[in-house]
Scaffold this motif. Structure first.
Motif, PDB file in Angstrom:
ATOM      1  N   GLY A 180      15.929   7.666 -10.937  1.00 10.33           N
ATOM      2  CA  GLY A 180      14.576   7.747 -10.400  1.00 10.33           C
ATOM      3  C   GLY A 180      14.146   6.408  -9.841  1.00 10.33           C
ATOM      4  O   GLY A 180      14.908   5.739  -9.140  1.00 10.33           O
ATOM      5  N   ARG A 181      12.933   6.010 -10.179  1.00 13.08           N
ATOM      6  CA  ARG A 181      12.393   4.725  -9.741  1.00 13.08           C
ATOM      7  C   ARG A 181      12.066   3.888 -10.966  1.00 13.08           C
ATOM      8  O   ARG A 181      11.368   4.358 -11.881  1.00 13.08           O
TER       9      ARG A 181
ATOM     10  N   PRO B 287       0.804  -1.225   0.000  1.00 10.30           N
ATOM     11  CA  PRO B 287       0.000   0.000   0.000  1.00 10.30           C
ATOM     12  C   PRO B 287       0.835   1.272   0.000  1.00 10.30           C
ATOM     13  O   PRO B 287       0.311   2.357  -0.274  1.00 10.30           O
ATOM     14  N   ASP B 288       2.137   1.174   0.277  1.00 10.03           N
ATOM     15  CA  ASP B 288       2.993   2.356   0.320  1.00 10.03           C
ATOM     16  C   ASP B 288       3.567   2.727  -1.042  1.00 10.03           C
ATOM     17  O   ASP B 288       4.163   3.802  -1.183  1.00 10.03           O
ATOM     18  N   GLU B 289       3.425   1.844  -2.047  1.00 12.65           N
ATOM     19  CA  GLU B 289       3.971   2.169  -3.366  1.00 12.65           C
ATOM     20  C   GLU B 289       2.991   3.061  -4.130  1.00 12.65           C
ATOM     21  O   GLU B 289       1.976   2.603  -4.640  1.00 12.65           O
ATOM     22  N   GLN B 290       3.298   4.341  -4.218  1.00 12.31           N
ATOM     23  CA  GLN B 290       2.457   5.301  -4.924  1.00 12.31           C
ATOM     24  C   GLN B 290       2.827   5.394  -6.408  1.00 12.31           C
ATOM     25  O   GLN B 290       1.992   5.752  -7.236  1.00 12.31           O
ATOM     26  N   TYR B 291       4.093   5.136  -6.732  1.00 13.18           N
ATOM     27  CA  TYR B 291       4.553   5.129  -8.118  1.00 13.18           C
ATOM     28  C   TYR B 291       5.281   3.824  -8.399  1.00 13.18           C
ATOM     29  O   TYR B 291       6.140   3.405  -7.633  1.00 13.18           O
ATOM     30  N   ARG B 292       4.951   3.197  -9.515  1.00 15.30           N
ATOM     31  CA  ARG B 292       5.718   2.043  -9.973  1.00 15.30           C
ATOM     32  C   ARG B 292       7.004   2.518 -10.653  1.00 15.30           C
ATOM     33  O   ARG B 292       8.076   1.981 -10.405  1.00 15.30           O
ATOM     34  N   ILE B 293       6.862   3.515 -11.527  1.00 14.91           N
ATOM     35  CA  ILE B 293       8.000   4.065 -12.268  1.00 14.91           C
ATOM     36  C   ILE B 293       7.934   5.583 -12.227  1.00 14.91           C
ATOM     37  O   ILE B 293       6.862   6.171 -12.410  1.00 14.91           O
ATOM     38  N   ALA B 294       9.075   6.220 -11.994  1.00 18.77           N
ATOM     39  CA  ALA B 294       9.199   7.682 -12.066  1.00 18.77           C
ATOM     40  C   ALA B 294      10.651   7.981 -12.384  1.00 18.77           C
ATOM     41  O   ALA B 294      11.489   8.049 -11.488  1.00 18.77           O
ATOM     42  N   LYS B 295      10.983   8.138 -13.668  1.00 22.94           N
ATOM     43  CA  LYS B 295      12.388   8.224 -14.041  1.00 22.94           C
ATOM     44  C   LYS B 295      12.603   9.163 -15.220  1.00 22.94           C
ATOM     45  O   LYS B 295      11.691   9.431 -16.019  1.00 22.94           O
ATOM     46  N   LEU B 296      13.843   9.632 -15.324  1.00 20.47           N
ATOM     47  CA  LEU B 296      14.322  10.401 -16.467  1.00 20.47           C
ATOM     48  C   LEU B 296      15.471   9.610 -17.084  1.00 20.47           C
ATOM     49  O   LEU B 296      16.437   9.275 -16.391  1.00 20.47           O
TER      50      LEU B 296
END
Length: 322
Positions: free
Chosen positions: A108-109, A87-96
């Motif tokens: 990023g992620r 439940p704490d994972e708000q983003y699977r991917i967030a990257k540049l």
């Protein structure tokens, strides 16, 4: 941080120079769960890793590109913005990301190399019960990732993350892979760099020929901690997967895995039916000897891992603006 960086990086670029894509994959299943350890059996709906995302790609020239990507989970069974097991994972991917002749690098992620090269070759199932036969992590934030071009079939990949819960030290991963025709080999190390000297070593082999696909992976833990548990010293596990494509629409697969203190004996069989280009139906049976994936509730805020077996039927719908 990553969304702001992406806006700054593209602020000097005309909107019509950027290749935009909005995409998503809606995945929901009905399941019947036979639990172990005195937990109550139940039936209900379970999300199978629904995600919604956006990509923005800009070609600097014929060789170099910049990519920004944001992807969020959505738990359809609980109607919450969360991963169905975290439940704490708000983003699977967030990257540049930057890609060019000398390789691909991102910050990023995102997906980590040990998973991509060691675990993924056996992670082909469509339900919630996919990918639990492992000791590593799928994705981490605050990660720098690099993968080289392929030279004579060889490729190297590296990642360093300082957001991993291992006493605030960097967690480093290293992978070497080789591909030739339908054969792919890989070896890797996941080094937590903590006071217990926790390291996961792994290897994988996969082979494709005609409608057949076979793969296997092996993971072993080295640690100063001998207390029985998930990260105990000398824990080891392996998976063997076989898959056959009956025709363009129907695929059957089966897997056997054995992971110490994480499922132990695991059996998994499935049938996927690709109804059309965007819709897939799937049927699966999953059984584990000890707790790894089977839970006593569908809500990750309250469930605990109890072990058991599951029969599940679901549907996947993919969409894209491209």
């Amino acid at each position: 941080v990553i969304p702001a960086t992406l806006l700054l990086a593209t602020s000097g670029v005309m909107a019509n120079d950027i290749d935009w894509e909005l995409y998503g994959s809606l995945r929901l299943a009905g399941e019947t769960v036979d639990t172990d350890g005195g937990a109550k059996d139940y039936s209900g709906l379970r999300d199978a890793y629904t995600r919604i995302g956006a990509k923005a790609k800009y070609a600097i020239n014929d060789e170099w590109t910049i990519l920004g990507q944001l992807e969020a989970p959505f738990d359809l069974a609980n109607m919450e913005l969360q991963n169905p097991f975290d439940p704490d994972e708000q983003y699977r991917i967030a990257k540049l990301q930057v890609s060019g002749p000398i390789g691909t690098a991102w910050y990023g992620r995102g997906w980590l190399p040990f998973y991509n090269y060691i675990q993924y070759p056996t992670d082909y199932f469509s339900t919630f019960y996919s990918g639990f036969d492992t000791y590593t992590s799928f994705r981490k934030s605050h990660t720098f990732y690099y993968s080289s071009p392929t030279f004579s079939g060889f490729q190297v990949a590296f990642a360093s993350s300082d957001d991993n819960g291992a006493e605030d030290d960097n967690r480093n991963q290293y992978v070497l892979s080789y591909a030739n025709g339908g054969l792919t080999l890989a070896i890797g190390r996941d080094d937590f760099q903590n006071s217990n000297d926790l390291i996961i070593d792994g290897a994988s082999v996969s082979y494709t020929t005609g409608p057949w696909y076979f793969s296997t992976q092996y993971q072993k833990i080295s640690s100063d901690d001998s207390t029985p548990g998930y990260y105990a010293d000398d824990n080891e596990g392996y998976s063997v997967l076989g898959q056959y494509s009956i025709d363009e629409k129907n695929t059957v697969r089966a897997k056997y895995a054995n992971f110490d203190n994480n499922g132990d004996d695991i059996y998994q069989v499935a049938w996927d039916h690709q109804y059309n280009d965007v819709t897939k139906f799937f049927v699966e049976y999953y059984d584990e000897e000890t707790p790894a994936a089977v839970t006593d509730d569908k809500d990750p805020e309250v469930f605990s891992y109890v072990g058991g077996s599951v029969f599940t039927i679901g549907v996947r719908y993919d969409f894209s603006s491209k």
